[in-house]
Design a protein around this motif. Sequence first.
Motif, mmCIF file in Angstrom:
data_model
loop_
_atom_site.group_PDB
_atom_site.id
_atom_site.type_symbol
_atom_site.label_atom_id
_atom_site.label_comp_id
_atom_site.label_asym_id
_atom_site.label_seq_id
_atom_site.Cartn_x
_atom_site.Cartn_y
_atom_site.Cartn_z
ATOM 1 N N ASP A 180 51.540 36.049 16.864
ATOM 2 C CA ASP A 180 52.924 35.604 17.061
ATOM 3 C C ASP A 180 53.568 36.176 18.316
ATOM 4 O O ASP A 180 54.700 35.807 18.641
ATOM 5 N N ALA A 181 52.885 37.098 19.018
ATOM 6 C CA ALA A 181 53.460 37.694 20.223
ATOM 7 C C ALA A 181 53.439 36.668 21.365
ATOM 8 O O ALA A 181 52.358 36.216 21.768
ATOM 9 N N PRO A 182 54.617 36.288 21.916
ATOM 10 C CA PRO A 182 54.641 35.271 22.997
ATOM 11 C C PRO A 182 53.854 35.696 24.227
ATOM 12 O O PRO A 182 53.260 34.857 24.909
ATOM 13 N N ARG A 183 53.823 36.998 24.534
ATOM 14 C CA ARG A 183 53.148 37.462 25.748
ATOM 15 C C ARG A 183 51.637 37.253 25.693
ATOM 16 O O ARG A 183 50.964 37.271 26.729
ATOM 17 N N LEU A 184 51.092 37.066 24.484
ATOM 18 C CA LEU A 184 49.645 36.901 24.350
ATOM 19 C C LEU A 184 49.210 35.442 24.415
ATOM 20 O O LEU A 184 48.009 35.169 24.465
ATOM 21 N N ARG A 185 50.166 34.522 24.408
ATOM 22 C CA ARG A 185 49.838 33.103 24.381
ATOM 23 C C ARG A 185 49.036 32.704 25.607
ATOM 24 O O ARG A 185 49.427 32.992 26.742
ATOM 25 N N GLY A 186 47.874 32.113 25.402
ATOM 26 C CA GLY A 186 47.035 31.661 26.500
ATOM 27 C C GLY A 186 46.130 32.716 27.083
ATOM 28 O O GLY A 186 45.304 32.419 27.956
ATOM 29 N N SER A 187 46.247 33.963 26.645
ATOM 30 C CA SER A 187 45.389 35.027 27.173
ATOM 31 C C SER A 187 44.042 35.017 26.455
ATOM 32 O O SER A 187 43.831 34.281 25.489
ATOM 33 N N LYS A 188 43.137 35.843 26.943
ATOM 34 C CA LYS A 188 41.802 35.934 26.362
ATOM 35 C C LYS A 188 41.459 37.381 26.098
ATOM 36 O O LYS A 188 41.897 38.287 26.806
ATOM 37 N N MET A 189 40.665 37.596 25.076
ATOM 38 C CA MET A 189 40.142 38.921 24.762
ATOM 39 C C MET A 189 38.630 38.807 24.627
ATOM 40 O O MET A 189 38.125 38.125 23.730
#
Length: 635
Positions: A180-189
């Motif tokens: 639910d964290a907006p800053r993580l949207r579209g990132s990769k791990m």
Amino acid sequence: MSLMTSPWRARLPRIAIATHDLAMVWLVWYGLHVMRYAVAPDAPEIHAWSIETMLVLAVQGAVFWYVGLYRGLWRFASVPDLWNILKASVIGLLGVALGLFLYNRVDSVPRAVLVLYPVVLAAMLGAPRLIYRAWKDSQAEGRQKSSTRVLILGAGQAGEALLRDLRRFGTYQPVGFLDDAPRLRGSKMHGIPVLGRIEELPDIARETAAKLVVIAIPSADATALQRIVGICERSAIPFRMVPRLQDVLEGRSLPGELKEVAIEDLLGRKPVLPDWKAIRAWLGGRSVMVTGAGGSIGAELCRQCARHGARRIALVEIDELALMTTEGALRRDFPDIELIPVLGDCGDPAVARHAIARAQPEAVFHAAAYKQVPVLEAQLREAVRNNVLATHTVAQACRDAGVGTFVLISTDKAVDPVNVLGATKRMAEMICQALADSPTRYVTVRFGNVLDSAGSVVPLFREQIRAGGPVTVTDPEVTRFFMTIPEACQLILQASAIGTHEAVYTLDMGEPVPIRLLAEQMIRLAGKQPGRDIAIVYTGLRPGEKLHETLFHADERYRPTQHPKILQAEPRKVSGTEVAVSVERFRDACSRYDLDSLAVLLRGSVPEFVPIGNRMSTHSTATVVAFPARQSRKI
């Protein structure tokens, strides 16, 4: 010899890749010259090797090394690697042009060769890498055809650790994170994308063909977890969760183990965290005795004592199978602890004296008791014999032997008793108060219903759900206070560690839990829908039951202790002489199996005991309270 050659073996793949790349550099440089002069009528002689060629190889090789082209692996070649190759080719061209300018003013190199060189070189270097990765991926896909596609809820530290574990197992294929964290949207791990919010799970699960959802948010409280579980249920996909750190540290879960969401995870209250330092300081190196050691509470209490420093544990149990099971588990998990199993009824004075003489305990935990409310309503004699007289026998034996601490495990039903269980437990508390003038320290610990204890509502619901229903609830409005078995035992140890003389402790258990909601949540956790797959049937309150329990008595002023969730009550005044007389009368009535006398004695000895319906039976039968008999279970 192998030790000397092992570093070279580790370098061989990179040496082979560097050799391949330099070969591509030579092929591109020589090939572009051949192609350029193939259409020229007065083409000069083209040499495969020359000083110019050696200069190009040296400069381009140095650039490859400088930009880190050999830090990556062909197996995981991707767009960043292709960009790195193109950058190395362009920088190499500039270096080559500078070197040739200093060498011969670039007189012998066609301009077309210099223009095409970085493009063709990047293609010749990138294509083999991508072909190799595609080949390896096809092999991996062949191996993973039977693997389970997994969506991970939570892209934090727990999610990252879970991703590494799943890849190590090889039988799971992580396909994405939801967070639910907006800053993580579209990132990769580690190459796995964050696909969206947790609320979008049903749609994303369908799009990714996921077959399993894993909740990797161990810090989520009960409210957040209830929301997440509801979303998982709407997706109609099986789900598991990463265990909490406390469960791993206390041995209830293994590191890396995925567990089903249990009903205790959905309680509307955070578990109480004990002060382990105070518990170990009080318990460390002591000899203790536990009555009822084969029961749910007794067995866990033995494990907690062994885990936190007790050197000797006496196990008193009347059930031989339960005694054998508990002893075997303790010997397996704690081989260095001295165990003294005693088979017998702790209400027998000879058994109590024998166990205390053998163990020489410094603390005795009295967990032996009957606790099934509807059963005890119809079994008054046994309720008094076990809950009242056995408590007196053990407590008096502790006083006579000079035991340092006696801990009575009581119940919230003793606060304002309306049933036989509550009344007999209140009488047991009064006995401990009456004996408190001795050097032995008498401590009473009260708590509410214990999840998954023998005969409790949770295993009954679980069995009813397994059988296809219906799930039986007494009343749609009935509520109870709940705690887990380990939490109950930790409370007992914590209260014992901070206990003063003649102390009564209770746990601030927060808000009560509706039994109807408990039943609905357990049905959903089983992958079914309440009312559709499993029916809920309301049977009405049973003998001795009331809608809501209370934790505190109006005449017991409570004050905080050094633990924020444990409160100490000021005991109600009792007369030691009257209690002693009542115990002797109880003993005499039990020996004659006189139910009428026992009913009158219990009302007279526990003034606050007001049975539901306020009608005690005067018949000399096993039914003491005039209620119709129903199928029994404990809520």
